[in-house]
Motif scaffolding. Structure first.
Motif, PDB file in Angstrom:
ATOM      1  N   TYR B 101       0.848  -1.204   0.000  1.00  0.00           N
ATOM      2  CA  TYR B 101       0.000   0.000   0.000  1.00  0.00           C
ATOM      3  C   TYR B 101       0.880   1.250   0.000  1.00  0.00           C
ATOM      4  O   TYR B 101       0.547   2.248  -0.650  1.00  0.00           O
ATOM      5  CB  TYR B 101      -0.947  -0.002   1.210  1.00  0.00           C
ATOM      6  CG  TYR B 101      -1.981   1.092   1.120  1.00  0.00           C
ATOM      7  CD1 TYR B 101      -2.895   1.108   0.074  1.00  0.00           C
ATOM      8  CD2 TYR B 101      -2.032   2.122   2.057  1.00  0.00           C
ATOM      9  CE1 TYR B 101      -3.841   2.115  -0.041  1.00  0.00           C
ATOM     10  CE2 TYR B 101      -2.974   3.130   1.961  1.00  0.00           C
ATOM     11  CZ  TYR B 101      -3.879   3.126   0.905  1.00  0.00           C
ATOM     12  OH  TYR B 101      -4.801   4.120   0.792  1.00  0.00           O
ATOM     13  N   GLY B 102       1.999   1.186   0.712  1.00  0.00           N
ATOM     14  CA  GLY B 102       2.929   2.315   0.709  1.00  0.00           C
ATOM     15  C   GLY B 102       3.460   2.579  -0.691  1.00  0.00           C
ATOM     16  O   GLY B 102       3.505   3.723  -1.146  1.00  0.00           O
ATOM     17  N   ILE B 108       1.774   7.854  -6.228  1.00  0.00           N
ATOM     18  CA  ILE B 108       0.992   9.061  -6.508  1.00  0.00           C
ATOM     19  C   ILE B 108       1.397  10.209  -5.587  1.00  0.00           C
ATOM     20  O   ILE B 108       1.705  11.301  -6.044  1.00  0.00           O
ATOM     21  CB  ILE B 108      -0.512   8.763  -6.352  1.00  0.00           C
ATOM     22  CG1 ILE B 108      -0.908   7.718  -7.400  1.00  0.00           C
ATOM     23  CG2 ILE B 108      -1.340  10.029  -6.492  1.00  0.00           C
ATOM     24  CD1 ILE B 108      -2.244   7.079  -7.161  1.00  0.00           C
ATOM     25  N   SER B 109       1.430   9.930  -4.270  1.00  0.00           N
ATOM     26  CA  SER B 109       1.650  11.037  -3.330  1.00  0.00           C
ATOM     27  C   SER B 109       3.036  11.665  -3.498  1.00  0.00           C
ATOM     28  O   SER B 109       3.204  12.870  -3.299  1.00  0.00           O
ATOM     29  CB  SER B 109       1.454  10.568  -1.887  1.00  0.00           C
ATOM     30  OG  SER B 109       2.333   9.519  -1.575  1.00  0.00           O
ATOM     31  N   LEU B 110       4.024  10.874  -3.907  1.00  0.00           N
ATOM     32  CA  LEU B 110       5.382  11.418  -4.018  1.00  0.00           C
ATOM     33  C   LEU B 110       5.562  12.303  -5.252  1.00  0.00           C
ATOM     34  O   LEU B 110       6.600  12.929  -5.422  1.00  0.00           O
ATOM     35  CB  LEU B 110       6.414  10.290  -4.025  1.00  0.00           C
ATOM     36  CG  LEU B 110       6.562   9.588  -2.671  1.00  0.00           C
ATOM     37  CD1 LEU B 110       7.363   8.316  -2.798  1.00  0.00           C
ATOM     38  CD2 LEU B 110       7.191  10.520  -1.645  1.00  0.00           C
ATOM     39  N   THR B 121      -1.180  12.212   1.537  1.00  0.00           N
ATOM     40  CA  THR B 121      -0.935  11.098   2.462  1.00  0.00           C
ATOM     41  C   THR B 121      -2.111  10.964   3.431  1.00  0.00           C
ATOM     42  O   THR B 121      -2.535   9.855   3.753  1.00  0.00           O
ATOM     43  CB  THR B 121       0.371  11.306   3.264  1.00  0.00           C
ATOM     44  OG1 THR B 121       0.363  12.607   3.856  1.00  0.00           O
ATOM     45  CG2 THR B 121       1.587  11.167   2.364  1.00  0.00           C
ATOM     46  N   LEU B 122      -2.645  12.102   3.858  1.00  0.00           N
ATOM     47  CA  LEU B 122      -3.823  12.075   4.739  1.00  0.00           C
ATOM     48  C   LEU B 122      -4.989  11.405   4.021  1.00  0.00           C
ATOM     49  O   LEU B 122      -5.682  10.551   4.580  1.00  0.00           O
ATOM     50  CB  LEU B 122      -4.196  13.511   5.145  1.00  0.00           C
ATOM     51  CG  LEU B 122      -5.432  13.681   6.019  1.00  0.00           C
ATOM     52  CD1 LEU B 122      -5.264  12.954   7.335  1.00  0.00           C
ATOM     53  CD2 LEU B 122      -5.706  15.165   6.281  1.00  0.00           C
ATOM     54  N   ALA B 123      -5.187  11.751   2.755  1.00  0.00           N
ATOM     55  CA  ALA B 123      -6.300  11.187   1.984  1.00  0.00           C
ATOM     56  C   ALA B 123      -6.139   9.675   1.834  1.00  0.00           C
ATOM     57  O   ALA B 123      -7.103   8.925   2.020  1.00  0.00           O
ATOM     58  CB  ALA B 123      -6.364  11.852   0.613  1.00  0.00           C
ATOM     59  N   PHE B 124      -4.935   9.214   1.545  1.00  0.00           N
ATOM     60  CA  PHE B 124      -4.720   7.771   1.391  1.00  0.00           C
ATOM     61  C   PHE B 124      -4.947   7.032   2.711  1.00  0.00           C
ATOM     62  O   PHE B 124      -5.428   5.897   2.723  1.00  0.00           O
ATOM     63  CB  PHE B 124      -3.319   7.484   0.853  1.00  0.00           C
ATOM     64  CG  PHE B 124      -3.248   7.527  -0.648  1.00  0.00           C
ATOM     65  CD1 PHE B 124      -3.949   6.600  -1.412  1.00  0.00           C
ATOM     66  CD2 PHE B 124      -2.498   8.493  -1.304  1.00  0.00           C
ATOM     67  CE1 PHE B 124      -3.896   6.635  -2.797  1.00  0.00           C
ATOM     68  CE2 PHE B 124      -2.445   8.539  -2.685  1.00  0.00           C
ATOM     69  CZ  PHE B 124      -3.142   7.612  -3.441  1.00  0.00           C
ATOM     70  N   ALA B 125      -4.631   7.675   3.815  1.00  0.00           N
ATOM     71  CA  ALA B 125      -4.875   7.053   5.118  1.00  0.00           C
ATOM     72  C   ALA B 125      -6.369   7.000   5.400  1.00  0.00           C
ATOM     73  O   ALA B 125      -6.879   6.015   5.941  1.00  0.00           O
ATOM     74  CB  ALA B 125      -4.148   7.833   6.211  1.00  0.00           C
ATOM     75  N   ARG B 212      12.886   8.092  -3.102  1.00  0.00           N
ATOM     76  CA  ARG B 212      11.829   8.386  -2.131  1.00  0.00           C
ATOM     77  C   ARG B 212      10.797   7.269  -2.098  1.00  0.00           C
ATOM     78  O   ARG B 212      10.285   6.909  -1.039  1.00  0.00           O
ATOM     79  CB  ARG B 212      11.152   9.713  -2.500  1.00  0.00           C
ATOM     80  CG  ARG B 212      12.056  10.890  -2.231  1.00  0.00           C
ATOM     81  CD  ARG B 212      11.357  12.187  -2.542  1.00  0.00           C
ATOM     82  NE  ARG B 212      12.225  13.302  -2.189  1.00  0.00           N
ATOM     83  CZ  ARG B 212      12.203  14.474  -2.807  1.00  0.00           C
ATOM     84  NH1 ARG B 212      11.362  14.677  -3.802  1.00  0.00           N
ATOM     85  NH2 ARG B 212      13.015  15.423  -2.431  1.00  0.00           N
ATOM     86  N   LEU B 213      10.502   6.727  -3.259  1.00  0.00           N
ATOM     87  CA  LEU B 213       9.486   5.670  -3.326  1.00  0.00           C
ATOM     88  C   LEU B 213       9.951   4.439  -2.552  1.00  0.00           C
ATOM     89  O   LEU B 213       9.184   3.841  -1.789  1.00  0.00           O
ATOM     90  CB  LEU B 213       9.204   5.324  -4.790  1.00  0.00           C
ATOM     91  CG  LEU B 213       8.053   4.339  -5.019  1.00  0.00           C
ATOM     92  CD1 LEU B 213       6.759   4.884  -4.409  1.00  0.00           C
ATOM     93  CD2 LEU B 213       7.869   4.076  -6.509  1.00  0.00           C
TER      94      LEU B 213
END
Ligand SMILES: Nc1ncnc2c1ncn2[C@@H]1O[C@H](COP(=O)(O)OP(=O)(O)OP(=O)(O)O)[C@@H](O)[C@H]1O
Ligand SMILES: [Mg+2]
Lengths: 276, 315
Positions: B101-102, B108-110, B121-125, B212-213
């Motif tokens: 999931y990370g 996308i988030s990076l 990141t908040l949205a994915f959580a 970063r990924l």
């Protein structure tokens, strides 16, 4: 340049330079920001080993031109050829891996890392060891050796020494003197085995001593790398450059050997007259 | 990072040795409350240090790290339903799912940075949170009791506080060692370089994104390890374990202890958990007092709790 290729007489070196295929060739580059045209049909070239200086008043578009060559800015029109290949569609890292190195008008460094670690990252990039998860960077002899060579090349070996005032720690790059930051940035540029250096005002903000050291360093690099040098210090430019192009309002208004540019009336009117 | 001087690192080593010694002795005292407190500190220590890899070393302020914690909690709760209790299955599965999931959300988030990265990141959580909340047969919003605890090889159960405390302390020590090693590697140097000046890194031929990924994936997987421990501590799995409030608490621990030091955020977790216990017994407004403490840390301690121990703390 349409001169014939007969390397004879006193201008043999000049001839040789002119006959080699250019390392960098920019053709008809145009960049607009809204109504402002910052690059206006610019064409220029840098041959292997040549030092081509780019001068022009503030806001002439020199940094923007460098940015389009390095890949940070996308031109609206025109082409950039490097080592015989079009690189327009390549991102910055890809162009860098092909041998383009850049120093910025304001030095860009890894501020929290020591000078040696800054140079080590350049070496990691060169040998592509960035996905080694277990080998310690700080104690890797190969990285240390490469970093030492890189720093020595610009006369920055002293930055490796611990600072006695700071409990024996080596200073991070963010705490270096301005001149040393510029030298460190150059050192990192060489570490990647470049063919062309794009130098944006390497003398800006340097005191007389640092300035002289930098000019000496640039002179020692001449012939070994192609260099596109943006610089306001006209004395240094005339002393160093094989060729000079003058950029005013995004256009190249004159281009040629230093002696010719010095006496060009348009240049004197548009630029040299202004700055004196 | 600036290398610590000999004196500072000796002070730090002594302080940490002392703390670890205390943590190792407490479970022997036969006081379940304190034994569980040690386990709790170790669990949140792992979570906080995994977030420090992102916040401190990569400069990536994630506000959704609890999702990976929650994935660990749910794996520890769900696998026993399938008859799987062995830690050697549960932990790898939890880390794999969280890492996956990370990696997917990181893809996308990076692409975003700064404030946008925080929001994505908040949205994915929140996505994981609402999925957990929607699982009716797993109690929905209320969650569910762990059907059975995780078992160590040999059969020792993590439901036993002493076993849990020692297991999580061991995991914490391993995690600290792993994270430090990672941060000092060639890979770690590139990650820090990307944080310091991405433009320079790109001009040298390296793109920050793949590094970063990979880091994001590693940090996500590591946090799931803490989640497995937490499920066994509270013997319960619920969406609350992955709410944005928990993400905020992780960030609190990292900042309290000092980012980019690994040890600092572990200390942050220890102090946070300790204060939570003390303050919540004294007043129901304990969150307010925690807030005050964070403000004081920012104003007074340049390098957080970590700086206090190395003696380079004062502003
Ligand atoms: N991103 C941008 N958006 C809009 N205008 C820009 C942008 N970047 C640069 N410009 C404008 O383009 C012009 C050329 O800028 P550039 O930085 O290339 O000048 P320069 O020749 O390097 O000047 P200097 O000698 O001061 O460094 C300036 O007028 C500047 O304001
Ligand atoms: Mg400029």
């Amino acid at each position: 340049m349409s001169s014939s290729c007969k390397p004879d007489g006193a201008e043999a070196d000049q001839m040789r330079l002119e006959c080699e295929a250019p390392l960098l060739e920019v053709r008809g580059l145009v960049k607009r920001f809204g109504a402002l045209v910052v690059t206006d049909q610019v064409s220029l070239s840098v041959r292997p080993g040549e030092l081509h200086a780019l001068i022009g008043p503030n806001g002439a578009g020199k940094s923007c031109l460098i940015g389009q060559i390095s890949g940070e800015l996308r031109p609206d029109e025109g082409e950039v050829h490097f080592r015989g290949q079009r690189v327009d569609d390549l991102a910055v890292p890809e162009r860098a891996r092909r041998g383009l190195a850049r120093a910025y008008q304001v030095p860009r460094l890894f501020g929290s890392l020591t000078p040696a670690a800054n140079a080590a990252v350049a070496e990691i990039s060169r040998v592509r060891s960035g996905f080694r998860f277990w080998r310690r960077a700080a104690t890797d002899p190969a990285l240390a050796a490469a970093a030492r060579i890189a720093l020595d090349r610009v006369g920055l070996g002293r930055a490796l020494a611990p600072d006695p005032a700071d409990t024996g720690a080596v200073r991070p790059a963010s705490l270096l003197a301005h001149g040393d930051k510029r030298l460190l940035e150059l050192a990192m540029g060489f570490a990647s085995d470049p063919a062309l250096l794009l130098l944006d005002e390497p003398l800006a903000g340097l005191g007389p001593a640092d300035s002289a050291a930098m000019v000496a360093l640039l002179r020692s690099l001449k012939g070994r790398y192609g260099i596109l040098l943006v610089e306001h210090d006209v004395e240094a430019v005339f002393a160093l450059a094989d060729r000079i192009s003058v950029l005013v309002g995004g256009r190249v208004i004159a281009s040629g050997p230093a002696a010719q540019i010095r006496t060009d009336p348009r240049v004197r009117a548009a630029y040299l007259g202004e700055s004196e | 990072m600036q290398p610590e001087s000999n004196l500072a690192s000796r002070r730090l080593a002594i302080a940490l040795g002392l703390l670890l010694a205390i943590a190792l002795v407490v479970p022997l005292l036969g006081q379940p409350y304190y034994t569980r407190l040690v386990a709790r500190m170790a669990i949140f220590g792992i979570a906080a240090l995994s977030l420090d890899l992102l916040v401190g070393y990569a400069g990536l302020v994630s506000f959704g790290h609890a999702a990976f914690f929650g994935i660990g909690v749910y794996c520890a709760g769900l696998l026993p339903m399938l008859g799987v209790q062995q830690v050697w299955v549960i932990v790898p599965v939890a880390m794999l799912v969280a890492g996956l999931y990370g990696a997917l959300s990181g893809l996308i988030s990076l692409r975003a940075s700064g404030l946008y990265f925080i929001f994505i990141t908040l949205a994915f959580a929140e996505i994981v949170f609402y999925i957990a909340q929607g699982l009716r047969m797993l109690g929905g919003d209320d969650g569910f009791r762990l059907p059975a605890p995780t078992l160590l090889p040999g059969g020792a159960s993590l439901a036993n506080p002493v076993v849990l405390a020692y297991t999580m302390l061991g995991a914490l020590v391993l995690a600290v060692w792993f994270a430090r090693r990672l941060s000092e590697s060639h890979f770690g140097q590139v990650v820090v370089a990307a944080r310091d000046n991405e433009t320079r890194l790109r001009a040298m031929g390296l793109s920050a994104y793949p590094y970063r990924l990979v880091l994001y994936t590693i940090a996500s997987a590591l946090c799931a390890l803490a989640g497995v421990g937490f499920a066994n501590l509270v013997e319960y799995a619920s969406p609350a374990s992955m709410s944005w409030i928990v993400s905020g608490e992780f960030l609190f621990m990292v900042i309290l202890g000092s980012a980019a030091t690994i040890i600092g955020p572990v200390l942050g977790a220890v102090v946070f958990v300790g204060l939570e216990q003390i303050l919540s017994a004294l007043t129901e407004h304990w969150l307010f007092w925690l807030g005050i403490i964070l403000v004081l840390r920012v104003l007074l301690l340049r390098q957080g709790l970590y700086g206090l121990l190395t003696g380079r703390g004062q502003r």
